[in-house]
Design a protein around this motif. Structure first.
Motif, PDB file in Angstrom:
ATOM      1  N   LYS A 123       0.455  -1.500   0.125  1.00 38.81           N
ATOM      2  CA  LYS A 123      -0.356   0.294   0.206  1.00 38.81           C
ATOM      3  C   LYS A 123       0.813   1.266   0.448  1.00 38.81           C
ATOM      4  N   ALA A 124       1.906   0.953   0.719  1.00 39.02           N
ATOM      5  CA  ALA A 124       2.864   2.103   0.731  1.00 39.02           C
ATOM      6  C   ALA A 124       3.556   2.378  -0.766  1.00 39.02           C
ATOM      7  N   ALA A 125       3.450   1.755  -1.772  1.00 39.90           N
ATOM      8  CA  ALA A 125       3.782   2.032  -2.796  1.00 39.90           C
ATOM      9  C   ALA A 125       3.146   2.278  -4.051  1.00 39.90           C
ATOM     10  N   ALA A 126       1.801   1.616  -3.397  1.00 32.57           N
ATOM     11  CA  ALA A 126       0.260   2.759  -4.160  1.00 32.57           C
ATOM     12  C   ALA A 126       0.210   3.886  -3.822  1.00 32.57           C
ATOM     13  N   GLU A 127       0.520   4.247  -2.396  1.00 29.18           N
ATOM     14  CA  GLU A 127       0.411   5.330  -2.236  1.00 29.18           C
ATOM     15  C   GLU A 127       1.626   6.695  -3.008  1.00 29.18           C
ATOM     16  N   ASP A 128       2.525   6.122  -3.689  1.00 26.29           N
ATOM     17  CA  ASP A 128       3.137   6.728  -3.900  1.00 26.29           C
ATOM     18  C   ASP A 128       2.501   7.244  -5.185  1.00 26.29           C
ATOM     19  N   ILE A 129       2.378   6.230  -5.950  1.00 23.50           N
ATOM     20  CA  ILE A 129       1.283   6.568  -7.040  1.00 23.50           C
ATOM     21  C   ILE A 129       0.250   7.232  -7.002  1.00 23.50           C
ATOM     22  N   ILE A 130      -0.314   7.182  -5.544  1.00 23.49           N
ATOM     23  CA  ILE A 130      -0.997   7.838  -5.820  1.00 23.49           C
ATOM     24  C   ILE A 130      -0.721   9.591  -5.790  1.00 23.49           C
ATOM     25  N   HIS A 131       0.025   9.755  -5.178  1.00 22.22           N
ATOM     26  CA  HIS A 131       0.884  10.796  -4.997  1.00 22.22           C
ATOM     27  C   HIS A 131       1.254  11.888  -6.081  1.00 22.22           C
ATOM     28  N   ASP A 132       1.806  10.433  -6.941  1.00 19.57           N
ATOM     29  CA  ASP A 132       2.608  11.071  -8.374  1.00 19.57           C
ATOM     30  C   ASP A 132       1.450  11.429  -9.966  1.00 19.57           C
ATOM     31  N   ALA A 133       0.724  10.912  -9.469  1.00 21.46           N
ATOM     32  CA  ALA A 133      -0.093  10.512 -10.292  1.00 21.46           C
ATOM     33  C   ALA A 133      -0.462  12.252 -10.800  1.00 21.46           C
ATOM     34  N   LYS A 134      -1.259  12.322 -11.838  1.00 20.62           N
ATOM     35  CA  LYS A 134      -1.867  13.066 -12.729  1.00 20.62           C
ATOM     36  C   LYS A 134      -3.647  13.639 -12.877  1.00 20.62           C
ATOM     37  N   ARG A 135      -3.597  12.972 -11.490  1.00 24.38           N
ATOM     38  CA  ARG A 135      -5.356  13.134 -10.630  1.00 24.38           C
ATOM     39  C   ARG A 135      -6.082  14.116 -11.134  1.00 24.38           C
ATOM     40  N   THR A 136      -7.456  12.739 -11.830  1.00 27.63           N
ATOM     41  CA  THR A 136      -8.843  14.183 -12.183  1.00 27.63           C
ATOM     42  C   THR A 136      -9.377  13.918 -10.915  1.00 27.63           C
ATOM     43  N   TRP A 137     -10.633  13.110 -10.825  1.00 27.76           N
ATOM     44  CA  TRP A 137     -11.825  13.477  -9.947  1.00 27.76           C
ATOM     45  C   TRP A 137     -11.030  12.487  -9.200  1.00 27.76           C
ATOM     46  N   HIS A 138     -12.754  12.385  -7.650  1.00 28.33           N
ATOM     47  CA  HIS A 138     -12.011  12.341  -6.155  1.00 28.33           C
ATOM     48  C   HIS A 138     -13.052  12.086  -5.956  1.00 28.33           C
ATOM     49  N   VAL A 139     -12.716  10.755  -5.253  1.00 28.87           N
ATOM     50  CA  VAL A 139     -12.717   9.078  -5.133  1.00 28.87           C
ATOM     51  C   VAL A 139     -12.659   9.253  -3.470  1.00 28.87           C
ATOM     52  N   TYR A 140     -12.403   7.759  -3.096  1.00 21.99           N
ATOM     53  CA  TYR A 140     -11.561   6.992  -1.589  1.00 21.99           C
ATOM     54  C   TYR A 140     -11.270   5.879  -1.887  1.00 21.99           C
ATOM     55  N   LEU A 141     -10.271   6.118  -1.764  1.00 23.44           N
ATOM     56  CA  LEU A 141      -9.628   4.179  -1.821  1.00 23.44           C
ATOM     57  C   LEU A 141      -9.162   3.596  -1.053  1.00 23.44           C
ATOM     58  N   GLY A 142      -8.847   2.327  -0.697  1.00 20.43           N
ATOM     59  CA  GLY A 142      -8.653   1.601   0.368  1.00 20.43           C
ATOM     60  C   GLY A 142      -7.689   1.389  -0.230  1.00 20.43           C
ATOM     61  N   LEU A 143      -7.404   1.062   0.246  1.00 19.21           N
ATOM     62  CA  LEU A 143      -6.166  -0.217   0.192  1.00 19.21           C
ATOM     63  C   LEU A 143      -5.264  -0.999   1.477  1.00 19.21           C
ATOM     64  N   GLY A 144      -4.916  -2.214   1.152  1.00 24.79           N
ATOM     65  CA  GLY A 144      -4.396  -3.189   2.589  1.00 24.79           C
ATOM     66  C   GLY A 144      -3.690  -3.782   1.697  1.00 24.79           C
ATOM     67  N   ASP A 145      -2.307  -4.597   3.185  1.00 21.68           N
ATOM     68  CA  ASP A 145      -1.893  -4.822   2.325  1.00 21.68           C
ATOM     69  C   ASP A 145      -1.774  -6.070   2.734  1.00 21.68           C
TER      70      ASP A 145
END
Length: 237
Positions: free
Chosen positions: A131-153
């Protein structure tokens, strides 16, 4: 992300489960739409990968849909998703942000110029082992609209909720998610129900079910009881 699926998510772990490991729920609510009758499991086995990238990832998806709204990978990363109408979810100080006083974006500023949420989800399912690696991808993405993302590992046996939006993100944990949702804090159970947040504690079947079962939560109970008791998961769970 523009279609506004409602959905619920739960991550229960450690003292909340019978085995001390993570049990995660992702239920998808979308009502009576044609594709809801044609769900499919798509599994990708990766022939070429880099470093610690997973060997395979899977998505609960629909014919012709190449992005992801529900998925997991062989490294142990599991993803949940839910629509957000509350700007505080992404770390804003106000519930509703209307740039220039105009209701163009709803309550959370967004844009069409970027990578759609389903493609960001697919990208971290395909490449992120934790999930830490996923959160890095999320942070660096060119994001558009708003959601909640749940991440477990399976590495940490923990579950985070990421408030995802165009200009910023915020990661919520079991320690502080109740500050956003106004729901009962349950040790080692992090959850967001299918309703617009925050939600009155007296109106929530999910918090009551989880609080009553805390310490005895299993995967079977989560999958078989929670969606039916709360009315969430009409497309899949």
């Amino acid at each position: 992300e523009l279609i506004r699926m409602s959905c619920s998510m739960v991550g229960a772990t450690k003292t909340a489960t019978t085995h001390g490991s993570l049990v995660q729920l992702r239920s998808l609510d979308f009502g009576a739409v044609p594709f809801s009758n044609y769900g499919m499991m798509v599994v990708h086995h990766q022939e070429a990968k880099e470093g610690e990238q997973p060997d395979a990832f899977a998505m609960v998806s629909f014919p012709g849909f190449v992005g992801a709204v529900t998925g997991l990978n062989s490294a142990g990363l599991v993803q949940s998703e839910k629509v957000s109408y509350n700007a505080r979810s992404a770390g804003y100080n106000e519930t509703c942000i209307k740039p220039g006083g105009v209701d163009v974006y709803g309550c959370v500023p967004g844009t069409y110029d970027g990578e759609g949420v389903p493609f960001v989800i697919r990208r971290f399912l395909e490449t992120a082992p934790t999930k830490a690696a996923a959160e890095d991808i999320i942070h660096d993405a060119k994001r558009t609209w708003h959601v909640y993302l749940g991440l477990g590992d399976s590495t940490t046996q923990e579950f985070d909720v990421v408030g995802y939006a165009w200009k910023q993100t915020k990661t919520w944990t079991n320690a502080d998610i109740a500050n956003l949702t106004n729901q009962t804090h349950i040790k080692d159970v992090t959850y967001v129900n299918m309703h617009v947040q925050p939600r009155s504690q007296h109106e929530d079947d999910l918090s009551r079910a989880l609080e009553a079962q805390a310490g005895q939560i299993t995967g079977d109970w989560m999958a078989s009881y929670v969606p039916h008791a709360t009315g969430s998961g009409d497309v899949h769970h």
